[in-house]
Design an enzyme around this catalytic site. Structure first.
Site, PDB file in Angstrom:
ATOM      1  N   LYS A   1       0.808  -1.196   0.000  1.00 27.08           N
ATOM      2  CA  LYS A   1       0.000   0.000   0.000  1.00 27.08           C
ATOM      3  C   LYS A   1       0.857   1.269   0.000  1.00 27.08           C
ATOM      4  O   LYS A   1       0.415   2.339  -0.399  1.00 27.08           O
ATOM      5  CB  LYS A   1      -0.877   0.021   1.267  1.00 27.08           C
ATOM      6  CG  LYS A   1      -1.743  -1.189   1.454  1.00 27.08           C
ATOM      7  CD  LYS A   1      -2.384  -1.165   2.843  1.00 27.08           C
ATOM      8  CE  LYS A   1      -3.075  -2.452   3.165  1.00 27.08           C
ATOM      9  NZ  LYS A   1      -3.450  -2.507   4.598  1.00 27.08           N
ATOM     10  N   GLY A   2       2.085   1.128   0.529  1.00 23.76           N
ATOM     11  CA  GLY A   2       2.916   2.300   0.834  1.00 23.76           C
ATOM     12  C   GLY A   2       3.151   3.259  -0.317  1.00 23.76           C
ATOM     13  O   GLY A   2       3.330   4.455  -0.104  1.00 23.76           O
TER      14      GLY A   2
ATOM     15  N   GLU B   1       8.058   2.191  -5.854  1.00 29.89           N
ATOM     16  CA  GLU B   1       8.145   1.806  -4.437  1.00 29.89           C
ATOM     17  C   GLU B   1       8.210   3.044  -3.554  1.00 29.89           C
ATOM     18  O   GLU B   1       8.652   4.102  -3.998  1.00 29.89           O
ATOM     19  CB  GLU B   1       9.415   0.974  -4.207  1.00 29.89           C
ATOM     20  CG  GLU B   1       9.168  -0.530  -4.119  1.00 29.89           C
ATOM     21  CD  GLU B   1       8.497  -0.947  -2.803  1.00 29.89           C
ATOM     22  OE1 GLU B   1       7.949  -0.093  -2.073  1.00 29.89           O
ATOM     23  OE2 GLU B   1       8.537  -2.148  -2.514  1.00 29.89           O
ATOM     24  N   ASP B   2       7.776   2.903  -2.317  1.00 32.58           N
ATOM     25  CA  ASP B   2       7.900   4.002  -1.374  1.00 32.58           C
ATOM     26  C   ASP B   2       9.335   4.092  -0.836  1.00 32.58           C
ATOM     27  O   ASP B   2       9.953   5.132  -0.850  1.00 32.58           O
ATOM     28  CB  ASP B   2       6.886   3.863  -0.219  1.00 32.58           C
ATOM     29  CG  ASP B   2       6.885   2.475   0.419  1.00 32.58           C
ATOM     30  OD1 ASP B   2       7.649   1.587  -0.024  1.00 32.58           O
ATOM     31  OD2 ASP B   2       6.096   2.271   1.366  1.00 32.58           O
TER      32      ASP B   2
ATOM     33  N   ASP C   1      14.499  -0.837   1.252  1.00 30.21           N
ATOM     34  CA  ASP C   1      15.235  -1.081   2.499  1.00 30.21           C
ATOM     35  C   ASP C   1      16.114  -2.322   2.317  1.00 30.21           C
ATOM     36  O   ASP C   1      17.171  -2.259   1.694  1.00 30.21           O
ATOM     37  CB  ASP C   1      14.219  -1.227   3.636  1.00 30.21           C
ATOM     38  CG  ASP C   1      14.842  -1.374   5.009  1.00 30.21           C
ATOM     39  OD1 ASP C   1      16.053  -1.115   5.140  1.00 30.21           O
ATOM     40  OD2 ASP C   1      14.132  -1.744   5.957  1.00 30.21           O
TER      41      ASP C   1
ATOM     42  N   ILE D   1      10.933   5.758   9.534  1.00 31.43           N
ATOM     43  CA  ILE D   1      10.189   6.955   9.167  1.00 31.43           C
ATOM     44  C   ILE D   1       8.751   6.624   8.776  1.00 31.43           C
ATOM     45  O   ILE D   1       8.458   5.498   8.370  1.00 31.43           O
ATOM     46  CB  ILE D   1      10.893   7.710   8.016  1.00 31.43           C
ATOM     47  CG1 ILE D   1      11.134   6.765   6.834  1.00 31.43           C
ATOM     48  CG2 ILE D   1      12.193   8.302   8.497  1.00 31.43           C
ATOM     49  CD1 ILE D   1      11.807   7.438   5.653  1.00 31.43           C
TER      50      ILE D   1
ATOM     51  N   ARG E   1       0.049   6.795   7.376  1.00 26.57           N
ATOM     52  CA  ARG E   1       0.222   6.909   5.918  1.00 26.57           C
ATOM     53  C   ARG E   1      -0.298   8.243   5.401  1.00 26.57           C
ATOM     54  O   ARG E   1       0.116   8.732   4.363  1.00 26.57           O
ATOM     55  CB  ARG E   1      -0.540   5.789   5.196  1.00 26.57           C
ATOM     56  CG  ARG E   1      -0.013   4.384   5.447  1.00 26.57           C
ATOM     57  CD  ARG E   1      -0.623   3.425   4.436  1.00 26.57           C
ATOM     58  NE  ARG E   1      -0.545   2.028   4.838  1.00 26.57           N
ATOM     59  CZ  ARG E   1       0.499   1.235   4.612  1.00 26.57           C
ATOM     60  NH1 ARG E   1       1.581   1.716   4.018  1.00 26.57           N
ATOM     61  NH2 ARG E   1       0.491  -0.027   4.998  1.00 26.57           N
TER      62      ARG E   1
HETATM   63  P1  IMP Z   1      12.361  -4.356   1.901  1.00 29.97           P
HETATM   64  O1  IMP Z   1      13.147  -3.456   0.981  1.00 29.97           O
HETATM   65  O2  IMP Z   1      11.989  -5.665   1.269  1.00 29.97           O
HETATM   66  O3  IMP Z   1      13.035  -4.520   3.229  1.00 29.97           O
HETATM   67  O4  IMP Z   1      10.955  -3.716   2.234  1.00 29.97           O
HETATM   68  C1  IMP Z   1      10.671  -2.374   1.998  1.00 29.97           C
HETATM   69  C2  IMP Z   1       9.323  -2.130   2.632  1.00 29.97           C
HETATM   70  O5  IMP Z   1       9.491  -2.081   4.046  1.00 29.97           O
HETATM   71  C3  IMP Z   1       8.768  -0.794   2.219  1.00 29.97           C
HETATM   72  O6  IMP Z   1       7.944  -0.890   1.077  1.00 29.97           O
HETATM   73  C4  IMP Z   1       8.035  -0.368   3.467  1.00 29.97           C
HETATM   74  O7  IMP Z   1       6.718  -0.876   3.456  1.00 29.97           O
HETATM   75  C5  IMP Z   1       8.792  -1.014   4.606  1.00 29.97           C
HETATM   76  N1  IMP Z   1       9.751  -0.081   5.243  1.00 29.97           N
HETATM   77  C6  IMP Z   1      11.094  -0.105   5.209  1.00 29.97           C
HETATM   78  N2  IMP Z   1      11.628   0.896   5.919  1.00 29.97           N
HETATM   79  C7  IMP Z   1      10.582   1.589   6.418  1.00 29.97           C
HETATM   80  C8  IMP Z   1      10.468   2.775   7.260  1.00 29.97           C
HETATM   81  O8  IMP Z   1      11.441   3.409   7.696  1.00 29.97           O
HETATM   82  N3  IMP Z   1       9.210   3.169   7.570  1.00 29.97           N
HETATM   83  C9  IMP Z   1       8.097   2.532   7.123  1.00 29.97           C
HETATM   84  N4  IMP Z   1       8.149   1.431   6.336  1.00 29.97           N
HETATM   85  C10 IMP Z   1       9.381   0.968   5.996  1.00 29.97           C
HETATM   86 MG    MG Z   2       4.926  -1.063   5.187  1.00 40.05          MG
END
Ligand code: IMP
Ligand code: MG
Length: 178
Positions: A46-47, A101-102, A105, A155, A167
């Protein structure tokens, strides 16, 4: 108190104006690189919905949009299995796909999502993320378009959630107790 979250946010990391500039920068890059190609924006819910809505409106080229909900199977990273909760309704064969993507990470989910989409024989797949958190990276993946870089703090706002909340904040902030 004006907003219910005012006492819960410790500091503002990116103001509405900062975000507007980041979106505009990425929008210009995409409009230049995809001119005449009608790319398909794949929005990972959803982000990313708020970023995607603003990003689309900053583009000066034709584009289409579709949505996906995905999650990773915990503990099965090496198998490359991704759980598609809701798939695209668009056939991406021969299309120029931009994953929106939002925040990038660890990259684990996106790594698998990219591989899944590539298996459907699009003409290209690129990744566009509003924010990149390079210190969190665990998978071998990088974004092609990045709005801004963040450190390892947690964040919220502008689509990013903590326990599904926050959100709807128009800015991006750091939680008070994080
Ligand atoms: P990854 O890259 O597979 O670890 O996942 C990334 C997802 O983790 C993003 O789409 C967010 O939903 C969530 N995420 C990672 N860091 C943050 C943060 O600092 N705040 C809120 N959501 C985060
Ligand atoms: Mg999330």
């Amino acid at each position: 108190m004006i907003n219910e979250w005012d006492n819960e946010i410790g500091s503002v990391l990116f103001s509405e104006e900062d975000i507007r500039k980041m979106v505009e920068k990425v929008g210009k890059q995409l409009s230049r690189d995809y001119a005449g190609r009608n790319p398909l924006l794949v929005v990972v819910l959803k982000g990313s919905m708020i970023f995607a809505a603003d990003l689309m409106r900053s583009l000066t080229i034709h584009c289409e949009v579709d949505f996906m909900i995905v999650s990773s199977y915990a503990g099965k990273e090496s198998t490359g299995i991704i759980n598609v909760v809701q798939d695209l309704s668009t056939d991406i064969a021969g299309r120029d796909v931009i994953i929106v993507e939002d925040i990038l990470d660890s990259g684990k989910t996106l790594h698998k999502l990219k591989a899944l989409l590539e298996s459907r024989e699009p003409s290209s797949v690129k990744i566009c993320t509003l924010l990149d958190k390079p210190t969190g990276r665990k998978a071998d993946i990088s974004a092609d378009y990045v709005g801004g870089i963040v450190g390892d703090e947690f964040i919220v706002g502008y689509g990013l959630d903590y326990d599904q909340k926050y959100r709807n904040l128009p800015y991006i902030g750091v939680m008070r107790n994080s």
